[in-house]
Scaffold this motif. Sequence first.
Motif, PDB file in Angstrom:
ATOM      1  N   ASP A  93       0.883  -1.349   0.034  1.00 26.77           N
ATOM      2  CA  ASP A  93      -0.017   0.027   0.003  1.00 26.77           C
ATOM      3  C   ASP A  93       0.862   1.168   0.064  1.00 26.77           C
ATOM      4  N   LEU A  94       2.042   1.179   0.640  1.00 30.55           N
ATOM      5  CA  LEU A  94       2.985   2.404   0.790  1.00 30.55           C
ATOM      6  C   LEU A  94       3.537   2.832  -0.628  1.00 30.55           C
ATOM      7  N   TYR A  95       3.966   1.621  -1.413  1.00 28.87           N
ATOM      8  CA  TYR A  95       4.411   1.792  -2.460  1.00 28.87           C
ATOM      9  C   TYR A  95       3.504   2.395  -3.603  1.00 28.87           C
ATOM     10  N   ARG A  96       2.433   1.947  -3.560  1.00 28.77           N
ATOM     11  CA  ARG A  96       1.117   2.380  -4.424  1.00 28.77           C
ATOM     12  C   ARG A  96       0.855   3.974  -4.292  1.00 28.77           C
ATOM     13  N   LEU A  97       0.898   4.120  -2.914  1.00 31.45           N
ATOM     14  CA  LEU A  97       0.678   5.691  -2.447  1.00 31.45           C
ATOM     15  C   LEU A  97       1.622   6.435  -2.704  1.00 31.45           C
ATOM     16  N   ALA A  98       2.888   6.088  -2.648  1.00 30.72           N
ATOM     17  CA  ALA A  98       4.220   6.862  -3.022  1.00 30.72           C
ATOM     18  C   ALA A  98       4.025   7.241  -4.491  1.00 30.72           C
ATOM     19  N   LEU A  99       3.567   6.363  -5.510  1.00 27.97           N
ATOM     20  CA  LEU A  99       3.348   6.617  -6.798  1.00 27.97           C
ATOM     21  C   LEU A  99       2.271   7.824  -6.820  1.00 27.97           C
ATOM     22  N   VAL A 100       1.129   7.688  -6.216  1.00 33.25           N
ATOM     23  CA  VAL A 100       0.141   8.691  -6.158  1.00 33.25           C
ATOM     24  C   VAL A 100       0.542  10.152  -5.464  1.00 33.25           C
ATOM     25  N   SER A 101       1.424  10.036  -4.736  1.00 32.61           N
ATOM     26  CA  SER A 101       2.081  11.314  -4.222  1.00 32.61           C
ATOM     27  C   SER A 101       2.810  12.173  -5.273  1.00 32.61           C
ATOM     28  N   GLY A 102       3.361  11.428  -6.231  1.00 30.82           N
ATOM     29  CA  GLY A 102       3.947  12.223  -7.196  1.00 30.82           C
ATOM     30  C   GLY A 102       3.203  12.428  -8.733  1.00 30.82           C
ATOM     31  N   ALA A 148      -7.788  -0.792   5.978  1.00 28.08           N
ATOM     32  CA  ALA A 148      -7.226  -0.385   4.863  1.00 28.08           C
ATOM     33  C   ALA A 148      -6.489   0.626   4.965  1.00 28.08           C
ATOM     34  N   LEU A 149      -5.083   0.812   4.491  1.00 23.58           N
ATOM     35  CA  LEU A 149      -4.317   1.993   4.622  1.00 23.58           C
ATOM     36  C   LEU A 149      -4.689   3.042   3.429  1.00 23.58           C
ATOM     37  N   LYS A 150      -5.158   4.085   3.841  1.00 25.70           N
ATOM     38  CA  LYS A 150      -5.835   5.039   2.832  1.00 25.70           C
ATOM     39  C   LYS A 150      -4.895   6.293   2.524  1.00 25.70           C
ATOM     40  N   GLY A 151      -4.185   6.605   3.274  1.00 30.43           N
ATOM     41  CA  GLY A 151      -3.286   7.814   3.363  1.00 30.43           C
ATOM     42  C   GLY A 151      -2.336   7.873   4.186  1.00 30.43           C
ATOM     43  N   MET A 152      -1.103   8.785   3.750  1.00 35.92           N
ATOM     44  CA  MET A 152       0.151   8.709   4.492  1.00 35.92           C
ATOM     45  C   MET A 152       0.884   9.937   4.225  1.00 35.92           C
ATOM     46  N   ILE A 153       1.721  10.306   5.227  1.00 38.82           N
ATOM     47  CA  ILE A 153       2.776  11.526   5.259  1.00 38.82           C
ATOM     48  C   ILE A 153       4.058  10.791   5.720  1.00 38.82           C
ATOM     49  N   THR A 154       5.152  11.196   4.974  1.00 35.66           N
ATOM     50  CA  THR A 154       6.470  10.964   5.415  1.00 35.66           C
ATOM     51  C   THR A 154       6.932  12.263   6.148  1.00 35.66           C
ATOM     52  N   ILE A 155       7.920  11.949   7.189  1.00 40.11           N
ATOM     53  CA  ILE A 155       8.388  13.053   7.916  1.00 40.11           C
ATOM     54  C   ILE A 155       9.984  12.667   8.229  1.00 40.11           C
ATOM     55  N   ASP A 156      10.687  13.971   8.097  1.00 40.49           N
ATOM     56  CA  ASP A 156      11.872  13.702   8.669  1.00 40.49           C
ATOM     57  C   ASP A 156      12.094  15.179   9.273  1.00 40.49           C
ATOM     58  N   TYR A 157      12.512  15.050  10.675  1.00 40.81           N
ATOM     59  CA  TYR A 157      12.972  16.288  11.458  1.00 40.81           C
ATOM     60  C   TYR A 157      14.518  16.386  12.039  1.00 40.81           C
ATOM     61  N   GLN A 158      14.990  17.682  12.014  1.00 37.42           N
ATOM     62  CA  GLN A 158      16.145  17.789  12.634  1.00 37.42           C
ATOM     63  C   GLN A 158      16.290  19.001  13.528  1.00 37.42           C
ATOM     64  N   GLY A 159      16.330  18.784  14.697  1.00 36.26           N
ATOM     65  CA  GLY A 159      16.511  20.102  15.889  1.00 36.26           C
ATOM     66  C   GLY A 159      14.892  20.675  15.824  1.00 36.26           C
ATOM     67  N   GLU A 160      14.836  21.905  15.357  1.00 38.35           N
ATOM     68  CA  GLU A 160      13.702  22.615  15.454  1.00 38.35           C
ATOM     69  C   GLU A 160      12.815  22.553  14.388  1.00 38.35           C
ATOM     70  N   VAL A 161      13.389  21.740  13.372  1.00 37.34           N
ATOM     71  CA  VAL A 161      12.660  21.724  11.829  1.00 37.34           C
ATOM     72  C   VAL A 161      12.173  20.510  11.311  1.00 37.34           C
ATOM     73  N   GLY A 162      11.043  20.178  11.085  1.00 32.21           N
ATOM     74  CA  GLY A 162      10.379  19.212  10.315  1.00 32.21           C
ATOM     75  C   GLY A 162      10.286  19.385   8.862  1.00 32.21           C
ATOM     76  N   HIS A 163      10.645  18.457   8.339  1.00 34.34           N
ATOM     77  CA  HIS A 163      10.364  18.344   6.671  1.00 34.34           C
ATOM     78  C   HIS A 163       9.340  17.140   6.233  1.00 34.34           C
ATOM     79  N   ILE A 164       8.275  17.750   5.582  1.00 33.23           N
ATOM     80  CA  ILE A 164       7.281  16.669   4.704  1.00 33.23           C
ATOM     81  C   ILE A 164       7.942  16.129   3.589  1.00 33.23           C
ATOM     82  N   GLY A 165       7.849  14.864   3.099  1.00 31.24           N
ATOM     83  CA  GLY A 165       8.623  14.612   2.120  1.00 31.24           C
ATOM     84  C   GLY A 165       7.219  13.934   1.023  1.00 31.24           C
ATOM     85  N   LEU A 166       6.553  12.935   1.331  1.00 29.57           N
ATOM     86  CA  LEU A 166       5.443  12.540   0.542  1.00 29.57           C
ATOM     87  C   LEU A 166       4.075  12.634   1.094  1.00 29.57           C
TER      88      LEU A 166
END
Length: 231
Positions: A93-102, A148-166
């Motif tokens: 499901d995550l592989y599929r949603l990754a393609l949807v995100s782009g 069923a997995l229907k949505g997702m957000i990927t995140i990476d954070y360093q210090g005081e800042v978070g970055h959303i990816g997909l």
Amino acid sequence: MEIRALQWDSDFFGLRIGRADIQSGEDAHFLSARHDELKQQFDLLYIFDQHHVGFAAPCSQLVDEKILYSKSCEPRKQYSDVTFFNQTTPSEDLYRLALVSGGYSRFKLDNRFPKGCYERLYTRWIENSCPKEGTNKQILTFINAQNALKGMITIDYQGEVGHIGLVAVDSDAQHQGIGGKIMSTLDGYLFNLGVKTLEVPTQKANTDACRWYEKNGFVIQSITPIYHWWL
């Protein structure tokens, strides 16, 4: 003006790829005039036009107007149907949603890339987004009542800042508040960790995403036109 080779992109796509950041009309003209020289070194240049001076050269194309959004993290509601993905490899499901995100990605819209490049890129992206020891990477997922997995957000954070990816919600589950639940949970989670600012890039052409980010409190920090110049 610096022109630099992008080794990761070159290795991944099997092309000689570089990047140039133009600051003025003189930069744009000078770069264009170096076509024959640059063709000996590169197959493709990404041209980042941070000052909106414009770039016109044969075989160049405006492929993206990247908007950088940001917001302050807040103590928002956490939803029980939003969970953290805890595996080191993605589910189907995550592989599929990754393609949807782009869907608006410049790597999908520019058909001069070899076939399958966009799919390989977003497959690698979701694989690299999985939580691993020694990183602050997380994937927040929405699981519906049918498990069923229907949505997702990927995140990476360093210090005081978070970055959303997909970011993605299944086409049959959109406009049901799923994205808002994930974002609210993410916002509160980061706030509790001491993260103060959340950033996310998107494409200006993706008007639904832009409206959604603004609805969730994000404001525009910059807009950068990006050209692909095939040499």
